[in-house]
Scaffold this motif. Structure first.
Motif, PDB file in Angstrom:
ATOM      1  N   SER A  89      -6.946   2.439  35.228  1.00  0.00           N
ATOM      2  CA  SER A  89      -7.893   3.181  34.548  1.00  0.00           C
ATOM      3  C   SER A  89      -8.194   4.467  35.293  1.00  0.00           C
ATOM      4  O   SER A  89      -7.859   4.568  36.443  1.00  0.00           O
ATOM      5  N   GLY A  90      -8.732   5.661  34.716  1.00  0.00           N
ATOM      6  CA  GLY A  90      -8.935   6.875  35.445  1.00  0.00           C
ATOM      7  C   GLY A  90      -9.337   7.869  34.491  1.00  0.00           C
ATOM      8  O   GLY A  90      -8.869   7.707  33.153  1.00  0.00           O
ATOM      9  N   HIS A  91      -9.720   9.094  35.103  1.00  0.00           N
ATOM     10  CA  HIS A  91      -9.794   9.936  34.078  1.00  0.00           C
ATOM     11  C   HIS A  91      -9.762  11.315  34.927  1.00  0.00           C
ATOM     12  O   HIS A  91     -10.628  11.580  35.824  1.00  0.00           O
TER      13      HIS A  91
ATOM     14  N   LEU B 135      -3.362   9.695  41.232  1.00  0.00           N
ATOM     15  CA  LEU B 135      -2.621   9.074  40.314  1.00  0.00           C
ATOM     16  C   LEU B 135      -2.061   7.758  40.719  1.00  0.00           C
ATOM     17  O   LEU B 135      -2.301   6.692  39.979  1.00  0.00           O
TER      18      LEU B 135
ATOM     19  N   ILE C  39      -5.332   5.762  31.446  1.00  0.00           N
ATOM     20  CA  ILE C  39      -5.745   6.775  32.144  1.00  0.00           C
ATOM     21  C   ILE C  39      -6.019   8.209  31.125  1.00  0.00           C
ATOM     22  O   ILE C  39      -4.963   8.472  30.329  1.00  0.00           O
ATOM     23  N   ARG C  40      -7.360   8.595  31.184  1.00  0.00           N
ATOM     24  CA  ARG C  40      -7.667   9.743  30.156  1.00  0.00           C
ATOM     25  C   ARG C  40      -7.354  11.084  30.643  1.00  0.00           C
ATOM     26  O   ARG C  40      -7.466  11.353  32.130  1.00  0.00           O
TER      27      ARG C  40
ATOM     28  N   ASP D 291     -12.327   6.928  39.911  1.00  0.00           N
ATOM     29  CA  ASP D 291     -12.437   6.957  38.599  1.00  0.00           C
ATOM     30  C   ASP D 291     -12.257   7.918  37.773  1.00  0.00           C
ATOM     31  O   ASP D 291     -11.587   8.294  36.775  1.00  0.00           O
TER      32      ASP D 291
ATOM     33  N   ARG E 267      -1.128  14.109  29.568  1.00  0.00           N
ATOM     34  CA  ARG E 267      -1.655  13.039  28.687  1.00  0.00           C
ATOM     35  C   ARG E 267      -0.731  12.139  27.829  1.00  0.00           C
ATOM     36  O   ARG E 267      -0.570  11.107  27.599  1.00  0.00           O
TER      37      ARG E 267
ATOM     38  N   HIS F 261      -1.383   3.847  31.008  1.00  0.00           N
ATOM     39  CA  HIS F 261      -2.008   3.056  32.109  1.00  0.00           C
ATOM     40  C   HIS F 261      -3.434   3.293  31.976  1.00  0.00           C
ATOM     41  O   HIS F 261      -4.152   3.003  32.758  1.00  0.00           O
TER      42      HIS F 261
ATOM     43  N   MET G 174      -5.213   5.171  40.293  1.00  0.00           N
ATOM     44  CA  MET G 174      -5.687   5.180  39.015  1.00  0.00           C
ATOM     45  C   MET G 174      -4.659   4.159  38.328  1.00  0.00           C
ATOM     46  O   MET G 174      -4.895   3.299  37.504  1.00  0.00           O
ATOM     47  N   THR G 175      -3.458   4.361  38.552  1.00  0.00           N
ATOM     48  CA  THR G 175      -2.341   3.822  37.782  1.00  0.00           C
ATOM     49  C   THR G 175      -2.478   2.285  38.306  1.00  0.00           C
ATOM     50  O   THR G 175      -2.365   1.408  37.371  1.00  0.00           O
TER      51      THR G 175
ATOM     52  N   ASP H  70     -10.392   9.441  24.179  1.00  0.00           N
ATOM     53  CA  ASP H  70     -10.142  10.324  25.135  1.00  0.00           C
ATOM     54  C   ASP H  70     -10.209  11.728  24.713  1.00  0.00           C
ATOM     55  O   ASP H  70      -9.579  12.154  23.365  1.00  0.00           O
TER      56      ASP H  70
END
Length: 252
Positions: A139-141, A131, A183-184, A90, A176, A181, A134-135, A239
């Motif tokens: 979600s992801g950060h 990546l 992702i932050r 995450d 960014r 997707h 997360m993709t 974000d």
């Protein structure tokens, strides 16, 4: 029922590089205390094993993975280990870094190479490793630790170091803008914070100057850890793109 801020950290799986001391260690402790499952990465596994034991004794979840961020294969193994242990990724805190400072005219080219390998390639390798998962999960950060030296060139001893941190800023902003997707992306740029980073200079004059600067200004590593937690705890649709923090006494 509306999710609480606590819920936005509890249960998340967070990778922290450079976790054996300083900013990385403090960040891992703070995330674990908030209920995150932490995957700790550094080259020095003896320190990591002690940290994992302490987190587990406090009721947290943690594993350690020996990792040299300048080696892409190590980052791929790190991501795979996180998924094997906890099923997902995450958060990635790209914290590992080096800061061997000296004037360019000293021509410490080997140190330039190491700084680029860790501070730029290490960040990119970390991104590449997490990546895909997360993709896939939507979600992801990704949190990249830069420096105020990425806002202003740290002359006359930190030009190469500043170049790497300017690069981290560019990578973060480009990621960014590109990625989507769910992702932050956050960049955290600290000033003088207590850590082993300040001990990286082999040039005696530069080392003495850095020590005096840090002795006069540094703030605890917890300062950065709290900033990371602040970014992670936000709702999924928020974000926090950039955090800059310095000691009040620091003018640079």
């Amino acid at each position: 029922m509306t999710a609480t801020i606590q819920d936005n950290i509890a249960g998340k799986v967070a990778i922290v590089t450079g976790a054996s001391s300083g900013l990385g260690e403090s960040t891992a402790r703070h995330l674990a205390a908030r209920g995150a499952k932490v995957v700790l990465a550094t080259r020095r596994t003896d320190r990591l094993d002690r940290l994992v034991a302490e987190i587990r004794e406090s009721g947290g979840d943690a594993i350690a993975v020996a990792t040299d961020v300048s080696k892409r294969a190590d980052l791929e193994k790190l991501a795979a280990s996180a998924i094997e242990a906890f099923g997902r990724i995450d958060v990635l805190v790209n914290n590992a870094g080096v800061m061997p400072l000296s004037p360019i005219e000293k021509l410490k080219v080997d140190e330039w190479d190491r700084t680029i390998d860790v501070n730029i390639k290490g960040v990119l390798y970390g991104i590449a490793a997490v990546l895909p998962s997360m993709t896939a999960q939507g979600s992801g950060h990704i949190i990249n630790i830069a420096s105020v030296a990425g806002l202003k060139v740290f002359t006359p001893i930190g030009t190469v170091y500043s170049a790497t941190k300017f690069a981290v800023r560019a990578i973060s902003e480009g990621l960014r803008a590109e990625i989507g997707h769910g992702i932050r992306v956050t960049i955290v740029s600290p000033g003088a914070v207590e850590s082993e980073l300040q001990l990286g200079s082999t040039d005696p004059e530069s080392a003495a100057g850095v020590k005096a600067f840090y002795d006069a200004n540094q703030i605890p590593a917890d300062s950065v850890a709290r900033a990371v937690v602040y970014a992670v705890e936000q709702p999924a649709n928020v974000d926090i793109n950039e955090i800059v923090l310095r000691p009040v006494t620091q003018d640079f």
